[in-house]
Write a protein that holds these residues in place. Structure first.
Motif, short mmCIF file in Angstrom:
data_model
loop_
_atom_site.label_atom_id
_atom_site.label_comp_id
_atom_site.label_asym_id
_atom_site.label_seq_id
_atom_site.Cartn_x
_atom_site.Cartn_y
_atom_site.Cartn_z
N ARG A 1 0.10 7.08 1.62
CA ARG A 1 -1.20 7.76 1.74
C ARG A 1 -2.28 6.76 2.17
NH1 ARG A 1 -1.68 9.76 -3.11
NH2 ARG A 1 -0.94 11.82 -2.60
N GLU A 2 -2.33 5.60 1.53
CA GLU A 2 -3.33 4.59 1.88
C GLU A 2 -3.15 4.11 3.32
OE1 GLU A 2 -4.11 2.49 -2.46
OE2 GLU A 2 -2.34 1.89 -1.29
N LEU A 3 -1.90 3.93 3.73
CA LEU A 3 -1.64 3.51 5.11
C LEU A 3 -2.09 4.58 6.10
CD1 LEU A 3 1.84 1.87 4.53
CD2 LEU A 3 -0.27 0.67 5.16
N TRP A 4 -1.83 5.85 5.77
CA TRP A 4 -2.23 6.95 6.66
C TRP A 4 -3.75 7.05 6.75
CZ3 TRP A 4 -0.62 9.34 10.66
CH2 TRP A 4 -1.23 10.53 11.09
N GLU A 5 -4.42 6.92 5.62
CA GLU A 5 -5.88 7.02 5.61
C GLU A 5 -6.53 5.92 6.44
OE1 GLU A 5 -6.71 7.12 1.40
OE2 GLU A 5 -6.26 9.27 1.27
N ALA A 6 -5.87 4.76 6.53
CA ALA A 6 -6.40 3.65 7.33
C ALA A 6 -5.90 3.69 8.78
CB ALA A 6 -5.99 2.32 6.69
N PHE A 7 -4.99 4.63 9.08
CA PHE A 7 -4.36 4.68 10.40
C PHE A 7 -5.31 5.30 11.42
CE2 PHE A 7 -1.55 6.51 13.64
CZ PHE A 7 -0.73 5.41 13.90
N SER A 8 -5.28 4.74 12.61
CA SER A 8 -6.06 5.31 13.71
C SER A 8 -5.08 5.72 14.79
CB SER A 8 -7.08 4.28 14.19
OG SER A 8 -7.13 4.18 15.56
N LYS B 1 0.85 -1.20 0.00
CA LYS B 1 0.00 0.00 0.00
C LYS B 1 0.88 1.24 0.00
CE LYS B 1 -3.86 -2.16 2.31
NZ LYS B 1 -4.85 -2.07 3.34
#
Length: 179
Positions: free
Chosen positions: A142-149, A139
């Protein structure tokens, strides 16, 4: 040339030591791409808050040579060689990504596992390399950040004051395929 991304952080006189580390990194690997710097709480121990950022550059050096250079820079920033892992530090420099390399060598684990667990590593990566793919997860940053909590670990963008002595480049080029 391989694209390398390094996390830099300090919670002991951070403005001074981060400026010094960036100056030394620029001498070794100019031009650098710098993320914004972020102020955040210490993780894993009680201590003063940290300032963290990510630095990108290209090199022909081997990963072990880059790590050696980073350790020299940490030492030049008054970090003791035997510094405790979860303790205050003048400088901490960690290789996050080294092109598409995957390494589990002791002392040289790449990609750095904390990259996808710590907002103070992942957010600055997104700032300078949003389209770079994680070599094992497939990924983009950006994709990892968008899924990050990571809301439980707030970060505030800060200015380090004087810019390092090397030029800042624009958005960092992603790693070349096969490197």
């Amino acid at each position: 040339m391989t694209a390398v991304y390094v996390a830099a952080g300090s919670n002991v006189d951070p403005e001074r030591y981060l400026s010094r580390a960036l100056e030394l990194l620029a001498k070794a690997y100019s031009p650098l791409t710098l993320s914004p710097a972020y102020h955040n709480q210490a993780v894993g121990f009680t201590g003063d808050d940290f300032i963290n950022l990510v630095v990108g550059f290209h090199t022909d050096d081997a990963p072990a040579e880059v790590r050696r250079q980073l350790q020299e820079i940490e030492a030049a920033c008054d970090r003791p060689k035997d510094a405790a892992k979860w303790a205050p530090r003048t400088m901490d420099l960690d290789i996050l990504l080294f092109g598409e390399l995957v390494s589990n060598e002791p002392g040289l684990v790449i990609p750095r596992p904390d990259l996808v667990k710590r907002p103070y590593m992942l957010k600055p990566m997104v700032d300078i390399a949003p389209d770079v793919r994680h070599p094992t997860l497939g990924k983009t940053m950006r994709e990892l950040w968008e899924a990050f909590s990571g809301g439980e670990h707030p970060m505030v963008e800060v200015s380090l004051g004087a810019e390092p002595t090397s030029p800042r480049s624009g958005p960092h080029r992603p790693p070349e395929s096969g490197q």
